[in-house]
Design an enzyme around this catalytic site. Structure first.
Site, PDB file in Angstrom:
ATOM      1  N   CYS A   1       0.780  -1.115   0.051  1.00 23.69           N
ATOM      2  CA  CYS A   1       0.036   0.249  -0.111  1.00 23.69           C
ATOM      3  C   CYS A   1       0.706   1.329   0.258  1.00 23.69           C
ATOM      4  O   CYS A   1       0.349   2.367  -0.219  1.00 23.69           O
ATOM      5  CB  CYS A   1      -0.916  -0.032   1.340  1.00 23.69           C
ATOM      6  SG  CYS A   1      -1.967  -1.505   1.223  1.00 23.69           S
TER       7      CYS A   1
ATOM      8  N   HIS B   1      -2.994   6.915   3.098  1.00 25.24           N
ATOM      9  CA  HIS B   1      -3.385   5.633   2.662  1.00 25.24           C
ATOM     10  C   HIS B   1      -4.445   5.436   3.285  1.00 25.24           C
ATOM     11  O   HIS B   1      -4.857   5.582   4.497  1.00 25.24           O
ATOM     12  CB  HIS B   1      -2.453   4.683   3.007  1.00 25.24           C
ATOM     13  CG  HIS B   1      -2.969   3.070   2.795  1.00 25.24           C
ATOM     14  ND1 HIS B   1      -3.460   2.787   1.497  1.00 25.24           N
ATOM     15  CD2 HIS B   1      -2.989   1.916   3.351  1.00 25.24           C
ATOM     16  CE1 HIS B   1      -3.928   1.629   1.348  1.00 25.24           C
ATOM     17  NE2 HIS B   1      -3.533   1.133   2.887  1.00 25.24           N
TER      18      HIS B   1
ATOM     19  N   ASN C   1     -10.238  -0.200   0.820  1.00 25.03           N
ATOM     20  CA  ASN C   1      -8.784  -0.308   0.703  1.00 25.03           C
ATOM     21  C   ASN C   1      -8.347  -0.697  -0.628  1.00 25.03           C
ATOM     22  O   ASN C   1      -8.452  -1.735  -0.806  1.00 25.03           O
ATOM     23  CB  ASN C   1      -8.164  -0.974   1.906  1.00 25.03           C
ATOM     24  CG  ASN C   1      -6.815  -0.920   1.835  1.00 25.03           C
ATOM     25  OD1 ASN C   1      -6.007  -0.425   0.914  1.00 25.03           O
ATOM     26  ND2 ASN C   1      -6.208  -1.662   2.953  1.00 25.03           N
TER      27      ASN C   1
HETATM   28  O1  UT7 Z   1      -3.660  -1.614   3.917  1.00 22.05           O
HETATM   29  C1  UT7 Z   1      -3.103  -2.177   5.045  1.00 22.05           C
HETATM   30  C2  UT7 Z   1      -4.104  -3.108   5.341  1.00 22.05           C
HETATM   31  N1  UT7 Z   1      -4.679  -3.339   6.482  1.00 22.05           N
HETATM   32  C3  UT7 Z   1      -4.968  -2.514   7.612  1.00 22.05           C
HETATM   33  O2  UT7 Z   1      -4.709  -1.374   7.643  1.00 22.05           O
HETATM   34  C4  UT7 Z   1      -5.871  -3.183   8.535  1.00 22.05           C
HETATM   35  C5  UT7 Z   1      -5.632  -2.554  10.036  1.00 22.05           C
HETATM   36  N2  UT7 Z   1      -6.592  -3.328  10.958  1.00 22.05           N
HETATM   37  C6  UT7 Z   1      -7.672  -2.951  10.783  1.00 22.05           C
HETATM   38  O3  UT7 Z   1      -8.357  -1.942  10.224  1.00 22.05           O
HETATM   39  C7  UT7 Z   1      -8.923  -3.427  11.960  1.00 22.05           C
HETATM   40  O4  UT7 Z   1      -8.112  -4.334  12.880  1.00 22.05           O
HETATM   41  C8  UT7 Z   1     -10.201  -4.333  11.518  1.00 22.05           C
HETATM   42  C9  UT7 Z   1     -10.966  -3.370  10.710  1.00 22.05           C
HETATM   43  C10 UT7 Z   1      -9.708  -5.319  10.538  1.00 22.05           C
HETATM   44  C11 UT7 Z   1     -10.769  -4.889  12.662  1.00 22.05           C
HETATM   45  O5  UT7 Z   1     -11.206  -3.864  13.405  1.00 22.05           O
HETATM   46  P1  UT7 Z   1     -10.868  -4.273  15.066  1.00 22.05           P
HETATM   47  O6  UT7 Z   1     -11.359  -3.165  15.980  1.00 22.05           O
HETATM   48  O7  UT7 Z   1      -9.297  -4.505  15.216  1.00 22.05           O
HETATM   49  O8  UT7 Z   1     -11.719  -5.497  15.459  1.00 22.05           O
HETATM   50  P2  UT7 Z   1     -11.195  -6.896  15.915  1.00 22.05           P
HETATM   51  O9  UT7 Z   1     -10.354  -7.593  15.015  1.00 22.05           O
HETATM   52  O10 UT7 Z   1     -10.545  -6.699  17.496  1.00 22.05           O
HETATM   53  O11 UT7 Z   1     -12.652  -7.485  15.995  1.00 22.05           O
HETATM   54  C12 UT7 Z   1     -13.445  -7.130  17.274  1.00 22.05           C
HETATM   55  C13 UT7 Z   1     -14.596  -8.156  17.189  1.00 22.05           C
HETATM   56  C14 UT7 Z   1     -14.247  -9.686  17.376  1.00 22.05           C
HETATM   57  O12 UT7 Z   1     -15.243 -10.345  17.877  1.00 22.05           O
HETATM   58  P3  UT7 Z   1     -14.904 -10.636  19.642  1.00 22.05           P
HETATM   59  O13 UT7 Z   1     -13.769 -11.549  19.308  1.00 22.05           O
HETATM   60  O14 UT7 Z   1     -14.674  -9.551  20.163  1.00 22.05           O
HETATM   61  O15 UT7 Z   1     -16.248 -11.468  20.052  1.00 22.05           O
HETATM   62  C15 UT7 Z   1     -14.351  -9.995  15.763  1.00 22.05           C
HETATM   63  O16 UT7 Z   1     -14.525 -11.464  15.633  1.00 22.05           O
HETATM   64  O17 UT7 Z   1     -15.247  -8.100  15.812  1.00 22.05           O
HETATM   65  C16 UT7 Z   1     -15.468  -9.352  15.255  1.00 22.05           C
HETATM   66  N3  UT7 Z   1     -15.394  -9.079  13.685  1.00 22.05           N
HETATM   67  C17 UT7 Z   1     -16.620  -8.738  13.051  1.00 22.05           C
HETATM   68  N4  UT7 Z   1     -17.737  -8.594  13.490  1.00 22.05           N
HETATM   69  C18 UT7 Z   1     -18.479  -8.195  12.413  1.00 22.05           C
HETATM   70  C19 UT7 Z   1     -14.500  -9.324  12.864  1.00 22.05           C
HETATM   71  N5  UT7 Z   1     -14.831  -8.959  11.473  1.00 22.05           N
HETATM   72  C20 UT7 Z   1     -15.979  -8.571  11.849  1.00 22.05           C
HETATM   73  C21 UT7 Z   1     -16.860  -8.266  10.871  1.00 22.05           C
HETATM   74  N6  UT7 Z   1     -18.239  -8.010  11.220  1.00 22.05           N
HETATM   75  N7  UT7 Z   1     -16.571  -8.071   9.654  1.00 22.05           N
END
Ligand code: UT7
Length: 314
Positions: free
Chosen positions: A114, A238, A268
């Site tokens: 990216c 980005h 993204n």
């Molecule tokens: O270009 C560079 C590429 N990537 C990035 O920059 C990504 C960087 N990371 C992120 O943007 C974030 O970490 C995400 C948007 C991917 C995820 O957000 P988060 O606040 O870190 O969520 P999390 O992974 O801590 O998940 C929180 C909860 C979990 O459930 P529990 O364990 O709390 O019960 C996940 O299982 O949300 C759940 N979850 C979802 N729920 C609904 C994970 N994905 C989803 C979803 N819809 N799509």
């Protein structure tokens, strides 16, 4: 590593391309266990565009940039295509784009995930110092082809698109005042895609390191430019997650209102995201002659890159 300031070139014009097909968060609700509000709250994405080929999107964006610049395309010396989703393993997708545009010039792909567009922009300034006159810099992706549409932790983020810029030699010092490129290969397993595989990501690891990498790259390029965050008129970050950009702005002391954001409608798009956001600000009249811009990206690798430039384009 930060090296000596380069100079002598300016960004003349920009162009973009997005596929026609819109995939909303509500569409994704039909495919995986997610919901619109969760995606908006956690990432800022409302919808994304999907379809086409990397070469096709790249050529469309590049043609727009060429048309806006008014230059004769036969005067282009080099085409650098930043992409992490090439159409083929071999040859470079840049060669396909060259053929689509009918250009006679050097062509190569550059993969810095990216951060790719900013890496390519900086590389273009270097090539111009070595004697080239005009360079086409493109960031283009079809991430939808390497996205696992059954994985709710990644499919809500990634999408397709392209952005391009014409870079031209100038008599004066040029528009690039500071830059920085970096990579931390120790984090390669936090975001990867194997041959014939799909993107796998440790979201939290990337999130935390992205904020630090953006802050570092921005500060190092500002130092080189001898500017402070207060001098920046527009940040073009980005587009990975609104919360990453908010946190980075806070650490840099730059108001979030000074950013250009398109993630709500594009998702993204990796290498394409910074030129897409730059063009959006430009087309809304938010980029004026003489404005100081901070382009800053991070991505798989983990790479990061920043460029401090003054807008001197059409
Ligand atoms: O270009 C560079 C590429 N990537 C990035 O920059 C990504 C960087 N990371 C992120 O943007 C974030 O970490 C995400 C948007 C991917 C995820 O957000 P988060 O606040 O870190 O969520 P999390 O992974 O801590 O998940 C929180 C909860 C979990 O459930 P529990 O364990 O709390 O019960 C996940 O299982 O949300 C759940 N979850 C979802 N729920 C609904 C994970 N994905 C989803 C979803 N819809 N799509």
């Amino acid at each position: 590593m930060t090296s000596k300031l380069t100079a002598g070139a300016r960004m003349l014009s920009i162009g973009t391309a997005l596929p026609d097909k819109v995939v909303t968060n509500h569409d994704l609700e039909q495919m995986v266990d997610t919901d619109h509000q969760w995606i908006v709250d956690r990432s800022g994405v409302h919808e994304r565009r999907i379809g086409g080929t990397t070469a096709g999107l790249a050529a469309e964006a590049a043609q727009m940039a060429i048309d806006r610049s008014g230059i004769d395309p036969s005067t282009i010396d080099l085409l650098i295509l930043a992409t992490t989703s090439p159409d083929r393993q071999v040859p470079a997708t840049a060669s396909t784009v060259q053929e689509l545009l009918g250009l006679s010039c050097g062509a190569m792909d550059l993969n810095a995930a990216c951060s790719g567009f900013v890496y390519a922009l900086i590389a273009a300034h270097g090539f111009i110092q070595m004697g080239h006159n005009r360079i086409l810099v493109i960031g283009a992706e079809t991430l939808s082809r390497i996205t696992d549409w059954t994985d709710r932790t990644t499919c809500i983020l990634f999408a397709d698109g392209a952005g391009a810029a014409v870079i031209e030699k100038t008599d004066g010092p040029g528009d690039l005042h500071g830059w920085h490129v970096d990579s931390n290969g120790a984090l390669e397993d936090a975001l990867f895609c194997d041959f014939d595989g799909k993107i796998e990501m440790a979201g939290k690891v990337i999130f935390k390191n992205a904020v630090l990498a953006m802050e570092n790259a921005a500060n190092r390029s500002l130092e080189m430019a001898n500017l402070t965050p207060n001098d920046i008129d527009l940040v073009v970050p980005h587009q990975a997650n609104v919360r990453i950009v908010e946190a980075s702005c806070k650490r840099l002391g730059i108001p979030y209102e000074k950013t250009s954001m398109v993630i709500h409608r594009t998702g993204n798009t990796s290498s394409a995201s910074i030129p897409l956001a730059l063009e959006d600000a430009w087309s809304q009249g938010r980029v004026k002659q003489g404005d100081n811009l901070l382009l800053v990206g991070f991505g798989a690798g983990m790479t990061s890159a920043a460029a401090v430039m003054t807008w001197d384009g059409v």
